[in-house]
Design an enzyme around this catalytic site. Sequence first.
Site, mmCIF file in Angstrom:
data_model
loop_
_atom_site.group_PDB
_atom_site.id
_atom_site.type_symbol
_atom_site.label_atom_id
_atom_site.label_comp_id
_atom_site.label_asym_id
_atom_site.label_seq_id
_atom_site.Cartn_x
_atom_site.Cartn_y
_atom_site.Cartn_z
ATOM 1 N N GLY A 1 8.538 12.545 -41.021
ATOM 2 C CA GLY A 1 9.433 11.437 -40.702
ATOM 3 C C GLY A 1 10.313 10.995 -41.854
ATOM 4 N N CYS B 1 15.043 15.274 -7.665
ATOM 5 C CA CYS B 1 16.117 16.243 -7.906
ATOM 6 C C CYS B 1 16.595 16.820 -6.573
ATOM 7 C CB CYS B 1 15.619 17.372 -8.812
ATOM 8 S SG CYS B 1 16.809 18.726 -8.959
ATOM 9 N N CYS C 1 15.653 20.879 -6.680
ATOM 10 C CA CYS C 1 14.290 21.405 -6.708
ATOM 11 C C CYS C 1 13.265 20.385 -6.229
ATOM 12 C CB CYS C 1 13.928 21.901 -8.110
ATOM 13 S SG CYS C 1 13.582 20.576 -9.273
ATOM 14 N N CYS D 1 18.103 17.780 -11.855
ATOM 15 C CA CYS D 1 17.394 17.925 -13.122
ATOM 16 C C CYS D 1 18.394 18.160 -14.252
ATOM 17 C CB CYS D 1 16.474 19.151 -13.095
ATOM 18 S SG CYS D 1 14.998 18.922 -12.113
ATOM 19 N N CYS E 1 14.516 23.355 -13.613
ATOM 20 C CA CYS E 1 14.955 23.256 -12.230
ATOM 21 C C CYS E 1 14.950 24.643 -11.565
ATOM 22 C CB CYS E 1 16.352 22.638 -12.187
ATOM 23 S SG CYS E 1 16.862 22.069 -10.562
#
Lengths: 370, 265, 298
Positions: free
Chosen positions: C33, C242, C245, C267, C273
């Site tokens: 980080g 979606c 899908c 998606c 997807c």
Amino acid sequence: MYVAVKGGEQAIDNAHKLLAEARRGDPAVAELTISQISQQLGIAVDRVMTEGSLYDRDLAALAIKQARGDIIEAVFLLRAYRTTLPRLGVALPIDTAAMTIERRISATFKDLPGGQILGPTFDYTHRLLDFALVVGGEVPVGPLPVTMADPEAVPRVTDILGAEGLLEAETADDDQPVGDITREPLAFPADRDVRLQCLARGDEGFLLALGYSTQRGFGKTHPFAGEIRMGTVAVEIVPEELGFAIDIGDITVTECQMVNQFKGSKNRPPQFTRGYGLAFGHSERKAMTMALVDRALRTKELGGEVTAPAQDEEFVLSHCDAVAASGFVEHLKLPHYVDFQGELGTVRALRRSCQNAAQEDGAKTEDGDV
Amino acid sequence: MNAALAIAPASPLLEVRGVGHFYGNRLGCQEVSFDLYPGEVLGIVGESGSGKTTLLSCLAGRLDFAEGRIRYDSRSDGLVDLATLSEAKRRVLMRTEWGIVHQNPRDGLRMGVSAGANIGERLMAVGQRHFGKIRAAAGDWLAQVEIAADRMDDLPMSFSGGMQQRLQIARNLVTGPRLVFMDEPTGGLDVSVQARLLDLLRRLVADMSLSVILVTHDLAVARLLAHRLMVMKGGHVVESGLTDQVLDDPHHPYTQLLVSSMLQV
Amino acid sequence: MSDILGGYNFAYLDEQTKRMIRRAILKAVAVPGYQVPFAGREMPLPYGWGTGGIQVTASVISADDVLKVIDQGADDTTNAVSIRRFFAKTAGVRTTTKTAEATLIQTRHRIPERRLTEGQIIVYQVPNPEPLRWMEPRESETRKMHALLEYGAMHVKLYEDIVHFGRIATSYDYPVRVNGRYIMAPSPIPKFDNPKMDGMPALQLFGAGREKRIYAVPPYTRVESLDFEDYPFEVQRWDQSCALCGATDSYLDEVITDDRGGRMFVCSDTDHCSERRAASDEAEGDGIRRPVEEEAAE
């Protein structure tokens, strides 16, 4: 039915073909040659070399041609090329006192050794469009050749002032390593070597505005153009196997030394202070504005209080690079629809809860009325 | 108020010995020594240029002083030497055990965030992570400094000078500091607003048994708040003692001048 | 392989530069980080368009890597295509659109829906690496704030959101705390993706070219999204699924279908997807699972 957008690759290829076509323009018009650009658009070439930090007129001219005259794009092309080049050696500092002078003016003295040499300048031209250039064809005739002054007869104004102790001495400490902003990340506070490198590569327009702002009171430095000189200087390197300096060629540079407000204390008699600008080629505006901003950035070192944008090194150095700035501004063109979808969701939800709250309030009021 | 003095424990909270600072060749302050005990309010008085603000900056760790030693008895690490204390530790002290009340509230507040956030910031800085509790504490403190609860979500920009100053005090006191530095806390306020603020400060200092170093040019303020006084002139302490003593029976001619000029008003 | 594009080194950068960047990456991995300054090079792509990610990718890629590049979750957005081409041209590596197949994934603004695995590396393109920048514009000060753990200001922002909006209104580039120490900008991924960073088995590398910073989250590292106990971190949800899908658990893009308010949701992760669609086609067919159809070769 919705079909996900495909064929980005084809689209990119087509865009590049269109760009090539647009760059060339009407094929009935003769194509620009690199030498035409480097000869006849010389100041554009100088600017691209300066901000691209690569002295090569032909490559800069090529970059301008490829960029369709977009100077920032040309600087970017040259920089991206420069970064791939091997480093064969490090030149000695150029000696501008030994410059073969094409132009040399001082605003601080009426006359001085070596005299005032105007050289090829826009100064004192009346800015009237010259329609004779539409047709062209005639080769302009220059003035009768004058014998160029011997460099030794044209001392730098700063050296003249310095000899009398009127100007702060500025002697480089050769033991100190010199920073390299292309090899080390910029860190604050930055030393003057690093600051000058940033300014040398900095966008002329941005620095011009900053320099101008100091003249209008946002960080006044009371500058005098001590000297502006333009001409050719020798570049020398010391190859390890030889152990002495050899001349590897000449480059044209413009140098500006600003003489600024004096400074002194009880123990030290007052002296003028300096601002320094140096650019490749004939880049007078850049050199002057660089000198103004250099001096403004020395405010803290000279015991002043940093209040104006031009004095603030983080502000100036972090934002003066046109390649970084244009990249980041223009990245807004890239798709951001995932983040925007997030924002849409948030705003819709916030608006819903606002409306619900309003409805509830309305219901309460009605209840109250009953 | 003097009860605090009576029960003062033997070891001082702040121990200052021979502190001095120069700006180039110009003297800021020199040879300043004193002890500050828990619960004690020390007033530093003098005209502008007397070195009192320089001294405060040395004490509060905002200026690297050139001479002398300052030791602080911290809750976490015991006696620490301020000259050698790391910046990390000093900043931790600043947001836990110390507070600084600036003359201009703009220097001590975040003007762009709400009053509640201004008070809550120190709590969040020391790890408080419950929004409701932070808000409750902010609410308590607004009440303590006599700011209406419905102003909690407003920006300090919309507050009067006196309210901003009270908010700054609340922002400092929310984490229960032991030592508060105050630089002309009533400067720039109307007389009536000053009186109210002084009352409030006197109450808070007593309730929380705060130790305070109070810099002021206003002897009336010093008389109301300070247990002890140090009079400064030209960078040196010219007289010190219990507030009543110094003001009622000044020995040094400069103090006499200060006191007489106050009484004449 | 090394001279796919004449005159340039494998993966464009010279080896010294790669070594310099790898050193920065190692430091970044060692201090999760923490933003490591590095001497970013000028790349032949504009600053802000992925130069940091490209330099990181160029420094870790090897000839047997399989590279996937996504922008907004999709492999076929123009900038993703452009960067994938850059590496196909300069490194000659195999490229793929399949998350499962990739060893190296460079991304802008998304983390794939499929859980990344050990041995994979995901490289994020980062415009602004400094999460404290909105409170404090000065680099010299923000570095101190990180060093001294002065993070109160960060929560002030979240506090103000709740005061004004009744909730934390940050929806992307949502700040996280890494390994209980540094506060880090996860790059402008939607906060929906933040939980995927926590304990991820893959190595996460972040490159900011313009700002010249590299940072990292090593595998299996704790990544917490900042919040309050009584206003816990939440991810986006949709009422819709979606349209292609039927997924209900993926990040959805809104597509405007007409100018009368018509819209649909699909998606954002195109690989996810198409994999789901291929799987359901098979389920409807003979029930035999076949490899997912190859995407058009690059």
